[in-house]
Design a protein around this motif. Structure first.
Motif, PDB file in Angstrom:
ATOM      1  N   SER A  11     -11.202  -6.957  -3.290  1.00 27.61           N
ATOM      2  CA  SER A  11     -11.970  -6.342  -2.207  1.00 27.61           C
ATOM      3  C   SER A  11     -11.257  -6.562  -0.881  1.00 27.61           C
ATOM      4  CB  SER A  11     -13.380  -6.932  -2.131  1.00 27.61           C
ATOM      5  OG  SER A  11     -13.330  -8.265  -1.643  1.00 27.61           O
ATOM      6  N   ALA A  12     -11.576  -5.723   0.078  1.00 20.63           N
ATOM      7  CA  ALA A  12     -10.971  -5.853   1.403  1.00 20.63           C
ATOM      8  C   ALA A  12     -11.326  -7.187   2.050  1.00 20.63           C
ATOM      9  CB  ALA A  12     -11.428  -4.699   2.287  1.00 20.63           C
ATOM     10  N   THR A  13     -12.549  -7.659   1.819  1.00 18.95           N
ATOM     11  CA  THR A  13     -12.951  -8.933   2.434  1.00 18.95           C
ATOM     12  C   THR A  13     -12.184 -10.106   1.827  1.00 18.95           C
ATOM     13  OG1 THR A  13     -14.828  -9.012   0.895  1.00 18.95           O
ATOM     14  CG2 THR A  13     -15.244  -8.158   3.113  1.00 18.95           C
ATOM     15  N   TYR A  51      -0.726  -2.777   2.825  1.00 18.49           N
ATOM     16  CA  TYR A  51      -1.855  -2.027   2.303  1.00 18.49           C
ATOM     17  C   TYR A  51      -1.413  -0.806   1.499  1.00 18.49           C
ATOM     18  CZ  TYR A  51      -6.153   0.655   2.122  1.00 18.49           C
ATOM     19  OH  TYR A  51      -7.237   1.373   1.679  1.00 18.49           O
ATOM     20  N   ASP A  52      -1.908  -0.711   0.269  1.00 17.82           N
ATOM     21  CA  ASP A  52      -1.649   0.440  -0.595  1.00 17.82           C
ATOM     22  C   ASP A  52      -2.974   1.107  -0.922  1.00 17.82           C
ATOM     23  OD1 ASP A  52      -1.174   2.211  -2.779  1.00 17.82           O
ATOM     24  OD2 ASP A  52       0.648   1.103  -3.288  1.00 17.82           O
ATOM     25  N   PRO A  53      -3.317   2.208  -0.247  1.00 16.93           N
ATOM     26  CA  PRO A  53      -4.627   2.837  -0.458  1.00 16.93           C
ATOM     27  C   PRO A  53      -4.840   3.355  -1.873  1.00 16.93           C
ATOM     28  CG  PRO A  53      -3.213   4.226   0.908  1.00 16.93           C
ATOM     29  CD  PRO A  53      -2.530   2.905   0.791  1.00 16.93           C
ATOM     30  N   ALA A  54      -3.796   3.851  -2.521  1.00 18.00           N
ATOM     31  CA  ALA A  54      -3.961   4.379  -3.879  1.00 18.00           C
ATOM     32  C   ALA A  54      -4.339   3.283  -4.866  1.00 18.00           C
ATOM     33  CB  ALA A  54      -2.690   5.084  -4.340  1.00 18.00           C
ATOM     34  N   ASN A  55      -3.931   2.051  -4.566  1.00 13.73           N
ATOM     35  CA  ASN A  55      -4.248   0.939  -5.466  1.00 13.73           C
ATOM     36  C   ASN A  55      -5.707   0.522  -5.409  1.00 13.73           C
ATOM     37  OD1 ASN A  55      -1.671   0.774  -6.475  1.00 13.73           O
ATOM     38  ND2 ASN A  55      -1.056  -0.986  -5.241  1.00 13.73           N
ATOM     39  N   VAL A  56      -6.460   1.019  -4.415  1.00 17.12           N
ATOM     40  CA  VAL A  56      -7.866   0.619  -4.314  1.00 17.12           C
ATOM     41  C   VAL A  56      -8.826   1.750  -4.664  1.00 17.12           C
ATOM     42  CG1 VAL A  56      -7.254  -1.008  -2.495  1.00 17.12           C
ATOM     43  CG2 VAL A  56      -8.241   1.188  -1.879  1.00 17.12           C
ATOM     44  N   VAL A  57      -8.296   2.954  -4.907  1.00 21.35           N
ATOM     45  CA  VAL A  57      -9.170   4.095  -5.179  1.00 21.35           C
ATOM     46  C   VAL A  57     -10.096   3.830  -6.355  1.00 21.35           C
ATOM     47  CG1 VAL A  57      -9.193   6.498  -5.954  1.00 21.35           C
ATOM     48  CG2 VAL A  57      -7.671   5.807  -4.130  1.00 21.35           C
ATOM     49  N   LYS A  58      -9.602   3.134  -7.372  1.00 18.75           N
ATOM     50  CA  LYS A  58     -10.418   2.842  -8.552  1.00 18.75           C
ATOM     51  C   LYS A  58     -11.562   1.892  -8.221  1.00 18.75           C
ATOM     52  CE  LYS A  58     -10.097   1.096 -13.308  1.00 18.75           C
ATOM     53  NZ  LYS A  58      -9.200   0.597 -14.378  1.00 18.75           N
ATOM     54  N   GLY A 103     -12.636   1.050  -4.722  1.00 17.34           N
ATOM     55  CA  GLY A 103     -13.300   1.159  -3.425  1.00 17.34           C
ATOM     56  C   GLY A 103     -12.830   2.351  -2.644  1.00 17.34           C
ATOM     57  N   LEU A 104     -13.132   2.361  -1.341  1.00 12.95           N
ATOM     58  CA  LEU A 104     -12.800   3.473  -0.458  1.00 12.95           C
ATOM     59  C   LEU A 104     -11.666   3.045   0.474  1.00 12.95           C
ATOM     60  CD1 LEU A 104     -16.424   4.635   0.435  1.00 12.95           C
ATOM     61  CD2 LEU A 104     -14.891   5.569  -1.325  1.00 12.95           C
ATOM     62  N   PRO A 105     -10.533   3.747   0.415  1.00 11.90           N
ATOM     63  CA  PRO A 105      -9.358   3.323   1.176  1.00 11.90           C
ATOM     64  C   PRO A 105      -9.584   3.174   2.676  1.00 11.90           C
ATOM     65  CG  PRO A 105      -8.708   4.897  -0.504  1.00 11.90           C
ATOM     66  CD  PRO A 105     -10.215   4.846  -0.513  1.00 11.90           C
ATOM     67  N   ASP A 106     -10.336   4.080   3.294  1.00 14.72           N
ATOM     68  CA  ASP A 106     -10.517   3.987   4.743  1.00 14.72           C
ATOM     69  C   ASP A 106     -11.331   2.753   5.126  1.00 14.72           C
ATOM     70  OD1 ASP A 106     -12.590   5.587   3.422  1.00 14.72           O
ATOM     71  OD2 ASP A 106     -13.480   5.795   5.413  1.00 14.72           O
ATOM     72  N   GLN A 107     -12.253   2.322   4.245  1.00 17.12           N
ATOM     73  CA  GLN A 107     -13.028   1.119   4.533  1.00 17.12           C
ATOM     74  C   GLN A 107     -12.140  -0.125   4.546  1.00 17.12           C
ATOM     75  OE1 GLN A 107     -16.373   0.894   1.864  1.00 17.12           O
ATOM     76  NE2 GLN A 107     -17.472   2.571   2.865  1.00 17.12           N
ATOM     77  N   TRP A 108     -11.164  -0.162   3.649  1.00 17.44           N
ATOM     78  CA  TRP A 108     -10.214  -1.280   3.639  1.00 17.44           C
ATOM     79  C   TRP A 108      -9.497  -1.374   4.984  1.00 17.44           C
ATOM     80  CZ3 TRP A 108      -7.631  -4.492  -0.281  1.00 17.44           C
ATOM     81  CH2 TRP A 108      -8.383  -4.617  -1.459  1.00 17.44           C
ATOM     82  N   VAL A 109      -9.127  -0.238   5.534  1.00 17.83           N
ATOM     83  CA  VAL A 109      -8.425  -0.241   6.812  1.00 17.83           C
ATOM     84  C   VAL A 109      -9.291  -0.860   7.894  1.00 17.83           C
ATOM     85  CG1 VAL A 109      -7.428   1.216   8.618  1.00 17.83           C
ATOM     86  CG2 VAL A 109      -7.004   1.755   6.208  1.00 17.83           C
ATOM     87  N   HIS A 162       1.773   1.570   1.998  1.00 13.72           N
ATOM     88  CA  HIS A 162       2.388   2.383   0.946  1.00 13.72           C
ATOM     89  C   HIS A 162       1.614   3.687   0.791  1.00 13.72           C
ATOM     90  CE1 HIS A 162       4.952  -0.518  -1.711  1.00 13.72           C
ATOM     91  NE2 HIS A 162       5.671   0.095  -0.795  1.00 13.72           N
ATOM     92  N   PHE A 163       2.316   4.749   0.480  1.00 12.99           N
ATOM     93  CA  PHE A 163       1.701   6.040   0.179  1.00 12.99           C
ATOM     94  C   PHE A 163       1.992   6.428  -1.265  1.00 12.99           C
ATOM     95  CE2 PHE A 163       1.148   8.630   4.390  1.00 12.99           C
ATOM     96  CZ  PHE A 163       0.269   7.676   4.857  1.00 12.99           C
ATOM     97  N   LYS A 164       0.954   6.683  -2.021  1.00  8.19           N
ATOM     98  CA  LYS A 164       1.020   7.366  -3.307  1.00  8.19           C
ATOM     99  C   LYS A 164      -0.378   7.901  -3.563  1.00  8.19           C
ATOM    100  CE  LYS A 164       0.747   3.136  -6.207  1.00  8.19           C
ATOM    101  NZ  LYS A 164       1.139   2.010  -5.330  1.00  8.19           N
ATOM    102  N   ASP A 165      -0.689   8.385  -4.756  1.00  9.69           N
ATOM    103  CA  ASP A 165      -2.016   8.940  -4.994  1.00  9.69           C
ATOM    104  C   ASP A 165      -2.500   8.538  -6.378  1.00  9.69           C
ATOM    105  OD1 ASP A 165      -4.327  10.368  -4.314  1.00  9.69           O
ATOM    106  OD2 ASP A 165      -3.160  11.998  -3.429  1.00  9.69           O
ATOM    107  N   PHE A 166      -3.831   8.682  -6.578  1.00  5.03           N
ATOM    108  CA  PHE A 166      -4.442   8.212  -7.825  1.00  5.03           C
ATOM    109  C   PHE A 166      -5.665   9.052  -8.150  1.00  5.03           C
ATOM    110  CE2 PHE A 166      -7.375   5.525 -10.251  1.00  5.03           C
ATOM    111  CZ  PHE A 166      -6.538   5.087 -11.280  1.00  5.03           C
TER     112      PHE A 166
END
Length: 284
Positions: A163-165, A183-190, A192-198, A209-213
């Motif tokens: 989790s982000a926390t 921070y790798d947003p694609a790694n959290v899609v499964k 959570g929500l990537p923007d919330q992590w930010v 990192h940029f990739k997609d999932f």
């Protein structure tokens, strides 16, 4: 933001200097190089050779953003095996030295693994993982501070810091401005929500990192080309801008088993231009 490419996008047979030239031609601002066991950038590569690679990148006007490595999957910093933990510490130290010789100020670190999504290594107790990972990173902080290189903790599928926390608290517990988040947003899609992590990590984010999932796949096979998955890139970019992030965003892609890796590098560059607002669709 600075558009980058991880060198894993190239087949292993492509020399580092050629990868640097190709990345520049494909429109990238930077490249992330990788530390391997052996090879051009290996555990025993002399600092003088690393400085020559850095000089080559400068001549091509391509920045070296950071140093990544896949060695933490082999050497778990939180392993029950003390020799494996010791080796992980050596990898971290070598990464720091490699980054300094290459003239960049960040490295990507997987601080510990509870259970990897591949292989048959036994699971590590989560609390034990936290304690060992924290101790391992803190042990490297004096060297990081001395070299001026930031240890960037990446969120990966290591069943740890899910989790982000948790990521926020781990980075803060390290107790140094030379420890941040990769921070790798694609790694959290499964999960959570990537923007919330930010929003939670905020200024702790030092690299992205940029990739997609695709959530519907849900396994390692769910990682796909940029803009073909479920990462909400407009919301992600808005969140990054809201925290004032203006650093490197690096595509982490891997070549196919056939000879079309060149196309993937170019199409990824174009996709990143759209994501970053460098290119706008023409009206029909």
């Amino acid at each position: 933001m600075r558009k980058g490419l991880n060198a894993w996008a190239f087949p292993a047979a492509v020399p580092v200097r050629e990868a640097i030239g190709y990345a520049k031609k494909a429109g990238y601002d930077s490249i992330e190089l990788n530390l391997d066991e052996k090879g051009e950038i290996g555990l025993r590569t002399p600092a003088a050779e690393l400085r020559r690679i850095a000089a080559h990148a400068r001549r091509r006007k391509l920045e070296i953003s950071s140093v990544s490595t896949g060695l933490y999957w082999a050497y778990n910093m939180a392993s029950d095996d003390p020799d494996e933990r010791k080796m992980a510490g050596k990898v971290l130290s070598r990464q720091l030295k490699t980054a300094a010789a290459l003239g960049c100020d960040a490295i990507l670190v997987i601080p510990g693994t509870v259970k990897a999504p591949f292989g048959d290594k036994p699971a590590v107790d989560p609390d034990t993982c936290w304690d060992r990972a924290l101790a391992g990173v803190q042990a490297a902080v004096p060297e990081a501070e001395d070299l001026g290189v930031t240890i960037c903790i990446e969120n990966v599928w290591n069943t740890f810091l899910l989790s982000a926390t948790e990521m926020r608290d781990f980075v803060d517990a390290c107790g140094s401005p030379r420890v941040g988040a990769y921070y790798d947003p694609a790694n959290v899609v499964k999960f959570g929500l990537p923007d919330q992590w930010v929003r939670v990590l905020g200024k702790r984010i030092q690299r992205v990192h940029f990739k997609d999932f695709r959530r519907a796949v849900g396994t390692l096979d769910g990682f796909v080309h940029l803009l073909e998955g479920d990462v909400d890139y407009p919301s992600l970019i808005a969140a990054l801008k809201a925290i004032g992030y203006n650093g490197y965003v690096t595509a982490e892609i891997f070549p196919y088993g056939h000879a079309l890796w060149e196309s993937q590098i170019w199409t990824t560059s174009t996709a990143m231009d759209y994501i970053l607002g460098r290119t706008r669709p023409k009206k029909l």
